[in-house]
Enzyme design. Structure first.
Site, PDB file in Angstrom:
ATOM      1  N   SER A 228       4.010  -2.626   1.292  1.00  0.00           N
ATOM      2  CA  SER A 228       4.237  -2.462  -0.288  1.00  0.00           C
ATOM      3  C   SER A 228       5.368  -3.335  -0.542  1.00  0.00           C
ATOM      4  O   SER A 228       5.179  -4.506  -0.748  1.00  0.00           O
ATOM      5  CB  SER A 228       4.501  -1.075  -0.681  1.00  0.00           C
ATOM      6  OG  SER A 228       4.429  -0.643  -1.954  1.00  0.00           O
TER       7      SER A 228
ATOM      8  N   ASP B 108      -6.060   3.520  -3.057  1.00  0.00           N
ATOM      9  CA  ASP B 108      -4.418   3.353  -3.234  1.00  0.00           C
ATOM     10  C   ASP B 108      -4.036   3.570  -5.050  1.00  0.00           C
ATOM     11  O   ASP B 108      -4.906   2.755  -5.728  1.00  0.00           O
ATOM     12  CB  ASP B 108      -4.265   1.993  -2.976  1.00  0.00           C
ATOM     13  CG  ASP B 108      -2.514   1.991  -2.829  1.00  0.00           C
ATOM     14  OD1 ASP B 108      -1.809   2.468  -3.614  1.00  0.00           O
ATOM     15  OD2 ASP B 108      -2.021   1.133  -2.305  1.00  0.00           O
TER      16      ASP B 108
ATOM     17  N   HIS C 229      -2.024   4.842  -0.241  1.00  0.00           N
ATOM     18  CA  HIS C 229      -1.021   3.871  -0.119  1.00  0.00           C
ATOM     19  C   HIS C 229      -0.571   4.023   1.400  1.00  0.00           C
ATOM     20  O   HIS C 229       0.276   3.203   1.708  1.00  0.00           O
ATOM     21  CB  HIS C 229       0.175   4.157  -1.357  1.00  0.00           C
ATOM     22  CG  HIS C 229       0.975   2.934  -1.426  1.00  0.00           C
ATOM     23  ND1 HIS C 229       0.620   1.626  -1.418  1.00  0.00           N
ATOM     24  CD2 HIS C 229       2.477   3.032  -1.324  1.00  0.00           C
ATOM     25  CE1 HIS C 229       1.473   0.894  -1.738  1.00  0.00           C
ATOM     26  NE2 HIS C 229       2.631   1.554  -1.525  1.00  0.00           N
TER      27      HIS C 229
END
EC number: 3.7.1.25
Length: 276
Positions: A105, A226, A254
């Site tokens: 991320s 996600d 995620h």
């Protein structure tokens, strides 16, 4: 009886910053760069994959400056340049010339930026649910970066992370809430991504041309479902990075390394084991 906190590894001085990191295994080094969830630490992000990944290589998982148990220097300006400089300082402190990078991320954006600025110090790249290109701020990311400490707010954030909401127990939400309220954690976190937050998505993005210039073999991983970082970001990275491959996990949000743990470990192990 001593209460040992597994989230604390060992301290190294990296670019003048006392840095908490985990350093396990032996062999070719890989650095795991965590995401930007409230109360996050390297251990919380990577604990489910470090044992397997470290069977074949040296695994280093630092708390980046401003996060976890790493020092928060007075007056520091948090941004891509300070985080990339800290990452370079970690490699210098450990006397590592060249490493593989795995970025989750926010950590994907830092890994990408590091590879652009220090291409000679990176062998291979793994980007998981990465930022790195600009996109319209999602409700999920806005909730993550706008987190204000409470158990219900932590549960809301974790519900955005998970495809399988049964993973988000009351006990887990309570545990991560407590982590987010440790001394200094929330103060630093709140200073990083204040509203309006679209500007921080854009600030973490690298330019299309810089990304096109990347010559490192790159593995891109993303959960199809996600709700924090849209799948389109990884599709775009796959288009821009010529020597890249993309794997999309169905029934996954995620938390790729948690919800698709075995698949993540298998793909990353195989990718990092390959010779250039």
């Amino acid at each position: 009886m001593t209460n040992v906190n597994a989230e604390i590894g060992r301290m190294v001085l990296a670019g003048g910053i006392e840095t908490n990191l985990h350093d396990v295994g032996a062999g070719n080094p890989v650095v795991l760069v965590h995401g930007s969830g409230p109360g996050v630490t390297a251990w919380a992000n990577w604990r489910t994959v470090m044992p397997e990944l470290s069977r074949h290589r040296r695994v280093i998982a630092p708390d980046m400056v401003g996060f976890g148990f790493t020092q928060r220097p007075h007056g520091i300006h948090y941004g891509v340049e300070s985080w990339v400089a800290h990452l370079a300082g970690i490699l210098d402190a450990l006397e590592l010339d060249r490493v593989d990078l795995v970025g989750n991320s926010f950590g994907g954006a830092l890994s990408l930026a590091f590879a652009i600025r220090f291409p000679h110090r990176v062998r291979r790249l793994v980007l998981m649910g990465a930022v790195g290109v600009s996109f319209e701020l999602t409700d999920g990311l806005d909730a993550v970066w706008g987190y204000e400490p409470s158990v219900p707010n932590m549960r809301k954030v974790m519900d955005y992370f998970a495809y399988d909401r049964s993973l988000v127990s009351d006990e887990l939400a309570e545990l991560r809430y407590k982590a987010s309220t440790r001394p200094g954690f929330q103060e630093a976190f709140a200073s990083m991504f204040p509203a309006p937050r679209q500007r921080w998505v854009d600030a973490l993005a690298s330019s299309d041309q810089d990304i096109r210039d990347i010559r490192h073999e790159t593995l891109i991983l993303h959960g199809r479902d996600d709700r924090v970082i849209p799948l389109e970001t990884s599709l775009r990275l796959n288009q821009l990075i010529e020597p890249s491959q993309l794997h999309v996990f169905g029934r996954c949000g995620h938390w790729v390394q948690i919800e698709q743990n075995r698949g993540f470990i298998r793909l990353v192990n195989d990718f990092l084991a390959a010779e250039d």
